[in-house]
Design a protein around this motif. Structure first.
Motif, PDB file in Angstrom:
ATOM      1  N   UNK A  63     -80.775  76.846  26.985  1.00 15.16           N
ATOM      2  CA  UNK A  63     -79.427  77.376  27.221  1.00 15.16           C
ATOM      3  C   UNK A  63     -78.774  76.689  28.409  1.00 15.16           C
ATOM      4  N   UNK A  64     -79.561  76.480  29.456  1.00 11.47           N
ATOM      5  CA  UNK A  64     -79.036  75.824  30.651  1.00 11.47           C
ATOM      6  C   UNK A  64     -78.594  74.399  30.323  1.00 11.47           C
ATOM      7  N   UNK A  65     -79.426  73.654  29.591  1.00  9.44           N
ATOM      8  CA  UNK A  65     -79.073  72.285  29.240  1.00  9.44           C
ATOM      9  C   UNK A  65     -77.857  72.251  28.320  1.00  9.44           C
ATOM     10  N   UNK A  66     -77.785  73.190  27.389  1.00 14.57           N
ATOM     11  CA  UNK A  66     -76.623  73.237  26.494  1.00 14.57           C
ATOM     12  C   UNK A  66     -75.364  73.601  27.265  1.00 14.57           C
ATOM     13  N   UNK A  67     -75.475  74.519  28.207  1.00 15.00           N
ATOM     14  CA  UNK A  67     -74.310  74.921  28.981  1.00 15.00           C
ATOM     15  C   UNK A  67     -73.884  73.825  29.950  1.00 15.00           C
ATOM     16  N   UNK A  68     -74.832  73.016  30.377  1.00 14.45           N
ATOM     17  CA  UNK A  68     -74.508  71.925  31.297  1.00 14.45           C
ATOM     18  C   UNK A  68     -73.655  70.877  30.594  1.00 14.45           C
ATOM     19  N   UNK A  69     -73.788  70.756  29.283  1.00  9.31           N
ATOM     20  CA  UNK A  69     -73.033  69.783  28.524  1.00  9.31           C
ATOM     21  C   UNK A  69     -71.591  70.223  28.282  1.00  9.31           C
ATOM     22  N   UNK A  70     -71.318  71.510  28.312  1.00 13.03           N
ATOM     23  CA  UNK A  70     -69.956  72.011  28.084  1.00 13.03           C
ATOM     24  C   UNK A  70     -69.538  72.877  29.267  1.00 13.03           C
ATOM     25  N   UNK A  71     -69.207  72.218  30.365  1.00 12.26           N
ATOM     26  CA  UNK A  71     -68.962  72.919  31.617  1.00 12.26           C
ATOM     27  C   UNK A  71     -67.722  73.817  31.593  1.00 12.26           C
ATOM     28  N   UNK A  72     -66.655  73.387  30.958  1.00 11.85           N
ATOM     29  CA  UNK A  72     -65.411  74.141  31.008  1.00 11.85           C
ATOM     30  C   UNK A  72     -65.549  75.506  30.370  1.00 11.85           C
ATOM     31  N   UNK A  96     -55.323  75.868  40.249  1.00 12.32           N
ATOM     32  CA  UNK A  96     -55.915  75.170  39.113  1.00 12.32           C
ATOM     33  C   UNK A  96     -55.035  73.975  38.788  1.00 12.32           C
ATOM     34  N   UNK A  97     -55.661  72.803  38.697  1.00 11.19           N
ATOM     35  CA  UNK A  97     -54.906  71.611  38.315  1.00 11.19           C
ATOM     36  C   UNK A  97     -55.809  70.693  37.508  1.00 11.19           C
ATOM     37  N   UNK A  98     -55.155  69.809  36.744  1.00 13.77           N
ATOM     38  CA  UNK A  98     -55.882  68.921  35.846  1.00 13.77           C
ATOM     39  C   UNK A  98     -55.625  67.477  36.257  1.00 13.77           C
ATOM     40  N   UNK A  99     -56.700  66.696  36.271  1.00 17.73           N
ATOM     41  CA  UNK A  99     -56.592  65.273  36.574  1.00 17.73           C
ATOM     42  C   UNK A  99     -57.412  64.511  35.544  1.00 17.73           C
ATOM     43  N   UNK A 100     -56.747  63.661  34.782  1.00 16.09           N
ATOM     44  CA  UNK A 100     -57.349  62.850  33.723  1.00 16.09           C
ATOM     45  C   UNK A 100     -58.276  63.672  32.835  1.00 16.09           C
ATOM     46  N   UNK A 101     -59.604  63.531  32.979  1.00 24.32           N
ATOM     47  CA  UNK A 101     -60.535  64.229  32.085  1.00 24.32           C
ATOM     48  C   UNK A 101     -61.231  65.404  32.772  1.00 24.32           C
ATOM     49  N   UNK A 102     -60.732  65.833  33.923  1.00 27.14           N
ATOM     50  CA  UNK A 102     -61.350  66.965  34.634  1.00 27.14           C
ATOM     51  C   UNK A 102     -60.312  68.028  34.945  1.00 27.14           C
ATOM     52  N   UNK A 130     -72.175  74.668  38.089  1.00 26.18           N
ATOM     53  CA  UNK A 130     -70.885  74.466  38.733  1.00 26.18           C
ATOM     54  C   UNK A 130     -70.965  73.245  39.642  1.00 26.18           C
ATOM     55  N   UNK A 131     -69.935  72.411  39.541  1.00 29.12           N
ATOM     56  CA  UNK A 131     -69.865  71.198  40.344  1.00 29.12           C
ATOM     57  C   UNK A 131     -69.006  71.493  41.576  1.00 29.12           C
ATOM     58  N   UNK A 132     -69.658  71.832  42.706  1.00 29.75           N
ATOM     59  CA  UNK A 132     -68.947  72.107  43.950  1.00 29.75           C
ATOM     60  C   UNK A 132     -68.565  70.785  44.602  1.00 29.75           C
ATOM     61  N   UNK A 133     -67.312  70.678  45.010  1.00 30.78           N
ATOM     62  CA  UNK A 133     -66.846  69.496  45.739  1.00 30.78           C
ATOM     63  C   UNK A 133     -66.058  69.952  46.947  1.00 30.78           C
ATOM     64  N   UNK A 134     -66.035  69.123  47.965  1.00 32.95           N
ATOM     65  CA  UNK A 134     -65.240  69.362  49.183  1.00 32.95           C
ATOM     66  C   UNK A 134     -65.533  70.736  49.793  1.00 32.95           C
ATOM     67  N   UNK A 135     -66.784  71.089  49.896  1.00 30.58           N
ATOM     68  CA  UNK A 135     -67.164  72.385  50.464  1.00 30.58           C
ATOM     69  C   UNK A 135     -66.985  72.346  51.973  1.00 30.58           C
ATOM     70  N   UNK A 152     -64.566  70.636  36.588  1.00 23.33           N
ATOM     71  CA  UNK A 152     -65.080  70.786  35.231  1.00 23.33           C
ATOM     72  C   UNK A 152     -64.635  69.599  34.403  1.00 23.33           C
ATOM     73  N   UNK A 153     -65.528  69.074  33.599  1.00 14.89           N
ATOM     74  CA  UNK A 153     -65.148  68.016  32.663  1.00 14.89           C
ATOM     75  C   UNK A 153     -64.419  68.663  31.504  1.00 14.89           C
ATOM     76  N   UNK A 154     -63.342  68.036  31.098  1.00 14.94           N
ATOM     77  CA  UNK A 154     -62.563  68.569  29.994  1.00 14.94           C
ATOM     78  C   UNK A 154     -63.315  68.329  28.682  1.00 14.94           C
ATOM     79  N   UNK A 155     -63.351  69.350  27.846  1.00 14.77           N
ATOM     80  CA  UNK A 155     -64.029  69.236  26.562  1.00 14.77           C
ATOM     81  C   UNK A 155     -63.144  68.494  25.583  1.00 14.77           C
ATOM     82  N   UNK A 156     -63.740  67.563  24.884  1.00 14.25           N
ATOM     83  CA  UNK A 156     -63.006  66.836  23.859  1.00 14.25           C
ATOM     84  C   UNK A 156     -63.281  67.475  22.503  1.00 14.25           C
ATOM     85  N   UNK A 157     -62.247  67.739  21.770  1.00 15.44           N
ATOM     86  CA  UNK A 157     -62.425  68.402  20.476  1.00 15.44           C
ATOM     87  C   UNK A 157     -62.208  67.460  19.340  1.00 15.44           C
TER      88      UNK A 157
END
Length: 157
Positions: A63-72, A96-102, A130-135, A152-157
């Motif tokens: 479950x952890x590995x599967x959830x790691x693949x779909x972060x959003x 909340x803001x979006x930049x390219x694929x994240x 969770x990908x913590x940045x700029x803590x 979060x990486x944006x999911x591609x559908x």
């Protein structure tokens, strides 16, 4: 009784002694076998419990590995807010803001360090990646100001 035993012929004395000895050895042997059977059953039960525990941990890992693949899709704003509230952290700002694929969430909290650590461990216990940045953690008079970005990486559908 002793005199009766001693008055018997010697071959009967030996036979009685041998029969008693064999009886004692057989009783001890059967008790020993029974004890070994109980230990085997306990070990088998322990083995099955450990096997079930390993299967549970393997499923958690999957479950952890599967959830790691779909972060959003892992955590929503509402779940995050509930996590802050349950760990006695006060949400000061959320952007909340979006930049390219994240997708990025800028978050600012007020609270205690132990509560922040409890928040992070609760995410780990629930298998959120969770990908913590700029803590940044700055000390104020009665609380800590905690600022970070979740990416979060944006999911591609």
């Amino acid at each position: 009784m002793m005199s009766d035993f001693l008055s018997r012929p010697i071959w009967q004395q030996y036979l009685i002694i041998m029969m008693l000895s064999v009886t004692v050895v057989l009783i001890g042997y059967f008790l020993f076998i029974q004890d070994i059977k109980q230990q085997i059953e306990q070990q088998a039960n322990l083995y099955h419990e450990k096997k079930a525990e390993i299967e549970l941990l393997e499923s958690k890992l999957r479950r952890y590995q599967a959830s790691k693949e779909s972060l959003l899709s892992l955590i929503s704003e509402n779940e995050l807010a509930l996590a802050f509230e349950s760990n006695r952290l006060k949400l000061i700002s959320f952007k909340r803001y979006q930049a390219e694929s994240t997708v990025n969430w800028d978050i600012q909290l007020h609270g205690q360090f132990a509560d922040f650590i409890s928040l992070i461990s609760s995410f780990d216990d629930n298998y959120y990646y969770l990908d913590f940045q700029n803590l940044k953690i700055t000390n104020q008079e009665t609380y800590l100001q905690i600022t970070f970005t979740l990416s979060f990486k944006e999911e591609l559908e």
